[in-house]
Scaffold this motif. Sequence first.
Motif, PDB file in Angstrom:
ATOM      1  N   PHE A 164      53.074  -6.779 -16.443  1.00  0.00           N
ATOM      2  CA  PHE A 164      52.845  -5.880 -17.577  1.00  0.00           C
ATOM      3  C   PHE A 164      51.784  -5.163 -17.306  1.00  0.00           C
ATOM      4  N   LYS A 165      51.888  -4.045 -17.673  1.00  0.00           N
ATOM      5  CA  LYS A 165      50.773  -2.638 -17.697  1.00  0.00           C
ATOM      6  C   LYS A 165      50.216  -3.061 -19.358  1.00  0.00           C
ATOM      7  N   LEU A 166      48.899  -3.352 -19.458  1.00  0.00           N
ATOM      8  CA  LEU A 166      48.249  -3.248 -20.774  1.00  0.00           C
ATOM      9  C   LEU A 166      47.513  -2.400 -21.332  1.00  0.00           C
ATOM     10  N   LYS A 167      47.582  -1.512 -22.160  1.00  0.00           N
ATOM     11  CA  LYS A 167      46.868  -0.659 -22.525  1.00  0.00           C
ATOM     12  C   LYS A 167      45.689  -1.451 -23.738  1.00  0.00           C
ATOM     13  N   LEU A 168      44.566  -1.659 -23.505  1.00  0.00           N
ATOM     14  CA  LEU A 168      43.582  -2.223 -24.143  1.00  0.00           C
ATOM     15  C   LEU A 168      42.810  -1.409 -24.802  1.00  0.00           C
ATOM     16  N   ILE A 169      42.616  -1.333 -26.328  1.00  0.00           N
ATOM     17  CA  ILE A 169      42.256  -0.362 -27.202  1.00  0.00           C
ATOM     18  C   ILE A 169      41.005  -0.914 -27.756  1.00  0.00           C
ATOM     19  N   SER A 170      40.154  -0.347 -28.660  1.00  0.00           N
ATOM     20  CA  SER A 170      39.035  -0.929 -29.315  1.00  0.00           C
ATOM     21  C   SER A 170      39.536  -2.147 -30.223  1.00  0.00           C
ATOM     22  N   TYR A 171      40.563  -2.295 -30.718  1.00  0.00           N
ATOM     23  CA  TYR A 171      41.162  -3.504 -31.445  1.00  0.00           C
ATOM     24  C   TYR A 171      41.031  -4.790 -30.471  1.00  0.00           C
ATOM     25  N   ASN A 172      41.189  -4.659 -29.196  1.00  0.00           N
ATOM     26  CA  ASN A 172      41.073  -5.787 -28.354  1.00  0.00           C
ATOM     27  C   ASN A 172      39.856  -5.808 -27.959  1.00  0.00           C
ATOM     28  N   LEU A 173      39.187  -4.731 -27.508  1.00  0.00           N
ATOM     29  CA  LEU A 173      37.849  -4.707 -26.534  1.00  0.00           C
ATOM     30  C   LEU A 173      36.667  -5.202 -27.549  1.00  0.00           C
ATOM     31  N   LYS A 174      36.614  -4.607 -28.951  1.00  0.00           N
ATOM     32  CA  LYS A 174      35.547  -4.496 -29.571  1.00  0.00           C
ATOM     33  C   LYS A 174      35.838  -5.721 -30.861  1.00  0.00           C
ATOM     34  N   GLU A 175      36.944  -5.807 -31.356  1.00  0.00           N
ATOM     35  CA  GLU A 175      37.269  -6.803 -32.488  1.00  0.00           C
ATOM     36  C   GLU A 175      37.614  -8.303 -31.681  1.00  0.00           C
ATOM     37  N   GLY A 176      37.891  -8.208 -30.290  1.00  0.00           N
ATOM     38  CA  GLY A 176      38.131  -9.397 -29.669  1.00  0.00           C
ATOM     39  C   GLY A 176      39.643 -10.086 -30.160  1.00  0.00           C
ATOM     40  N   LEU A 177      40.690  -9.034 -30.726  1.00  0.00           N
ATOM     41  CA  LEU A 177      41.754  -9.358 -31.180  1.00  0.00           C
ATOM     42  C   LEU A 177      42.723  -9.493 -30.094  1.00  0.00           C
ATOM     43  N   GLU A 178      43.976 -10.319 -30.125  1.00  0.00           N
ATOM     44  CA  GLU A 178      44.962 -10.226 -28.986  1.00  0.00           C
ATOM     45  C   GLU A 178      46.247  -9.290 -29.506  1.00  0.00           C
ATOM     46  N   ASN A 179      47.323  -9.627 -29.235  1.00  0.00           N
ATOM     47  CA  ASN A 179      48.475  -8.707 -29.621  1.00  0.00           C
ATOM     48  C   ASN A 179      48.160  -7.605 -28.624  1.00  0.00           C
ATOM     49  N   PHE A 180      48.284  -7.687 -27.454  1.00  0.00           N
ATOM     50  CA  PHE A 180      47.705  -6.447 -26.496  1.00  0.00           C
ATOM     51  C   PHE A 180      48.984  -5.834 -26.324  1.00  0.00           C
ATOM     52  N   ILE A 181      48.763  -4.480 -26.311  1.00  0.00           N
ATOM     53  CA  ILE A 181      49.941  -3.608 -26.159  1.00  0.00           C
ATOM     54  C   ILE A 181      50.453  -3.350 -24.958  1.00  0.00           C
ATOM     55  N   VAL A 182      52.033  -3.272 -24.732  1.00  0.00           N
ATOM     56  CA  VAL A 182      52.456  -3.201 -23.291  1.00  0.00           C
ATOM     57  C   VAL A 182      52.945  -1.684 -23.119  1.00  0.00           C
ATOM     58  N   SER A 183      52.339  -1.200 -22.217  1.00  0.00           N
ATOM     59  CA  SER A 183      52.586   0.180 -21.997  1.00  0.00           C
ATOM     60  C   SER A 183      53.896   0.553 -21.031  1.00  0.00           C
ATOM     61  N   LYS A 184      54.086  -0.460 -20.256  1.00  0.00           N
ATOM     62  CA  LYS A 184      54.873  -0.284 -19.030  1.00  0.00           C
ATOM     63  C   LYS A 184      55.040  -1.977 -18.567  1.00  0.00           C
ATOM     64  N   LEU A 185      56.350  -2.084 -18.005  1.00  0.00           N
ATOM     65  CA  LEU A 185      56.472  -3.551 -17.489  1.00  0.00           C
ATOM     66  C   LEU A 185      57.434  -3.112 -15.951  1.00  0.00           C
ATOM     67  N   TRP A 186      57.401  -4.309 -15.009  1.00  0.00           N
ATOM     68  CA  TRP A 186      58.134  -4.353 -14.054  1.00  0.00           C
ATOM     69  C   TRP A 186      58.683  -5.511 -13.728  1.00  0.00           C
ATOM     70  N   ILE A 187      59.845  -5.696 -13.205  1.00  0.00           N
ATOM     71  CA  ILE A 187      60.452  -6.888 -12.798  1.00  0.00           C
ATOM     72  C   ILE A 187      59.449  -7.470 -11.631  1.00  0.00           C
ATOM     73  N   SER A 188      59.195  -8.615 -11.534  1.00  0.00           N
ATOM     74  CA  SER A 188      58.382  -9.162 -10.216  1.00  0.00           C
ATOM     75  C   SER A 188      59.261  -8.924  -8.993  1.00  0.00           C
ATOM     76  N   ASP A 189      58.250  -8.530  -8.000  1.00  0.00           N
ATOM     77  CA  ASP A 189      59.073  -8.669  -6.523  1.00  0.00           C
ATOM     78  C   ASP A 189      58.125  -9.572  -5.778  1.00  0.00           C
ATOM     79  N   GLU A 190      58.755 -10.591  -5.435  1.00  0.00           N
ATOM     80  CA  GLU A 190      57.946 -11.890  -4.675  1.00  0.00           C
ATOM     81  C   GLU A 190      57.513 -11.145  -3.302  1.00  0.00           C
ATOM     82  N   LYS A 191      57.967 -10.328  -2.642  1.00  0.00           N
ATOM     83  CA  LYS A 191      57.501  -9.705  -1.429  1.00  0.00           C
ATOM     84  C   LYS A 191      56.546  -9.096  -1.664  1.00  0.00           C
TER      85      LYS A 191
END
Length: 242
Positions: free
Chosen positions: A134-161
Amino acid sequence: MFMNRMSIKNLLESDWSADIQECIITMRSKITDIINYFRWYYISCNICSKKITPANGVYPCLNYNKDCKFPLVKYKIHIEVNDNTLKTTFVLFNDVAEKLLDASAHKLFNKLSSLDNNDVPAHVQSLCEKDFIFKLKLISYNLKEGLENFIVSKLWISDEKLELEYKLNKEKKNLIEDESELKDGVSKELSTQKVSFDVLLENLKDCEEEVHVIDGANSRKRRNLIIDEDDLIDEDTNKFKK
């Protein structure tokens, strides 16, 4: 895919500077549950994309103060994730969720028996137990207020190699840094020892210059030394501690 890679534990326990307005990190974790307290979708205005709530069969947009004639159904899926360190919650908005599920929210919405049906569609529920980066975009909601519900801006299927290569490269980098710190530490210690020894010799030299022969007496007398013997030991010890 590996930018600012963190674990959930690192993320939740991090102290963020008040100056940071936004931060991007990546994280590998598994979806363990779909949290449907807020439902998996929302209705938005087709012009401003703001959330709208139906009332008496129409969809008033409070942003435009008009009724929305063509409301859109969009994804907003709250997911619980776990990476074996801790668990937290992410949010998949429409652009990310639609690509991941390969189906529009409108299509799944039309299959609901009624608007009161709060069940999660099987297609959305199928995300559980899947592993992603998961690529997460942390905003003031998360950074300053310490709240979760982190926004996913992009994701990839895991490549074990690729994951293994990243892990090996990280371990190699950490080893090099540890060796460098060890060498720096030894160099500083030797440098401190040399400085302490030089100071000691200089002090002893000053002491020798203070020795005078008293006329009429075949004996030597010392004046008050600049640094006495105990002070030399204490000073030398302190320099080693530094």
